[in-house]
Design a protein around this motif. Structure first.
Motif, PDB file in Angstrom:
ATOM      1  N   TYR A   1       0.940  -1.500  -0.018  1.00  0.00           N
ATOM      2  CA  TYR A   1       0.083  -0.012  -0.023  1.00  0.00           C
ATOM      3  C   TYR A   1       0.686   1.564   0.407  1.00  0.00           C
ATOM      4  CZ  TYR A   1      -3.573  -3.608   1.236  1.00  0.00           C
ATOM      5  OH  TYR A   1      -3.987  -4.376   1.076  1.00  0.00           O
ATOM      6  N   GLU A   2       1.863   1.586   0.836  1.00  0.00           N
ATOM      7  CA  GLU A   2       2.347   2.313   0.837  1.00  0.00           C
ATOM      8  C   GLU A   2       3.521   2.572  -1.123  1.00  0.00           C
ATOM      9  OE1 GLU A   2       7.166   4.168   2.629  1.00  0.00           O
ATOM     10  OE2 GLU A   2       5.506   3.051   3.766  1.00  0.00           O
ATOM     11  N   LEU A   3       4.056   1.956  -1.133  1.00  0.00           N
ATOM     12  CA  LEU A   3       4.532   1.994  -2.662  1.00  0.00           C
ATOM     13  C   LEU A   3       3.482   2.503  -3.639  1.00  0.00           C
ATOM     14  CD1 LEU A   3       6.690  -0.831  -2.516  1.00  0.00           C
ATOM     15  CD2 LEU A   3       6.974   1.446  -2.873  1.00  0.00           C
ATOM     16  N   ALA A   4       1.478   2.129  -3.825  1.00  0.00           N
ATOM     17  CA  ALA A   4       1.011   1.925  -4.352  1.00  0.00           C
ATOM     18  C   ALA A   4       0.487   3.296  -4.133  1.00  0.00           C
ATOM     19  CB  ALA A   4      -0.608   0.980  -4.164  1.00  0.00           C
ATOM     20  N   GLU A   5       0.131   3.892  -3.014  1.00  0.00           N
ATOM     21  CA  GLU A   5       0.213   5.374  -2.483  1.00  0.00           C
ATOM     22  C   GLU A   5       0.772   6.560  -3.210  1.00  0.00           C
ATOM     23  OE1 GLU A   5      -0.834   8.390   1.035  1.00  0.00           O
ATOM     24  OE2 GLU A   5      -0.387   6.544   1.252  1.00  0.00           O
ATOM     25  N   GLU A   6       2.010   6.263  -3.058  1.00  0.00           N
ATOM     26  CA  GLU A   6       3.708   6.744  -3.403  1.00  0.00           C
ATOM     27  C   GLU A   6       2.816   6.510  -5.014  1.00  0.00           C
ATOM     28  OE1 GLU A   6       7.297   5.822  -2.446  1.00  0.00           O
ATOM     29  OE2 GLU A   6       6.857   5.741  -0.258  1.00  0.00           O
ATOM     30  N   GLU A   7       2.663   5.797  -6.324  1.00  0.00           N
ATOM     31  CA  GLU A   7       2.139   5.964  -7.564  1.00  0.00           C
ATOM     32  C   GLU A   7       1.241   6.797  -7.848  1.00  0.00           C
ATOM     33  OE1 GLU A   7       4.734   5.225 -10.244  1.00  0.00           O
ATOM     34  OE2 GLU A   7       6.086   4.243  -8.265  1.00  0.00           O
ATOM     35  N   PHE A   8       0.053   6.580  -7.322  1.00  0.00           N
ATOM     36  CA  PHE A   8      -1.017   7.240  -6.915  1.00  0.00           C
ATOM     37  C   PHE A   8      -0.542   8.625  -6.965  1.00  0.00           C
ATOM     38  CE2 PHE A   8      -3.041   3.207  -6.338  1.00  0.00           C
ATOM     39  CZ  PHE A   8      -3.616   2.191  -7.777  1.00  0.00           C
TER      40      PHE A   8
END
Length: 76
Positions: free
Chosen positions: A19-26
């Motif tokens: 989730y942390e990486l997903a949030e960074e991408e979004f």
């Protein structure tokens, strides 16, 4: 485009539970294009997946406002 790349990578991370990486991408997709509704939907999905229902709803509302605004511009 860069925005699309960040969205797709964010979707992959989201599906993997990263989730942390997903949030960074979004977030990066949103930074590059603040009108990108898919970035807002992704951020809402990350928030929902991590238990932040209030943040999720706010992001999804923002995406809905963005959609209705762009729909209005298209019709005008």
């Amino acid at each position: 485009s860069q925005v699309t790349s960040h969205l797709r990578i964010g979707e992959i991370y989201l599906a993997q539970g990263r989730y942390e990486l997903a949030e960074e991408e979004f977030q990066e997709a949103y930074r590059l294009d603040p009108q990108e509704e898919e970035a807002l939907l992704g951020l809402g999905s990350v928030a929902a997946a991590t238990g932040d229902e209030e943040e999720a709803l706010e992001r999804w509302r923002e995406a809905a406002r963005s959609r209705s605004h762009s729909t209005f511009e298209t019709r005008a």
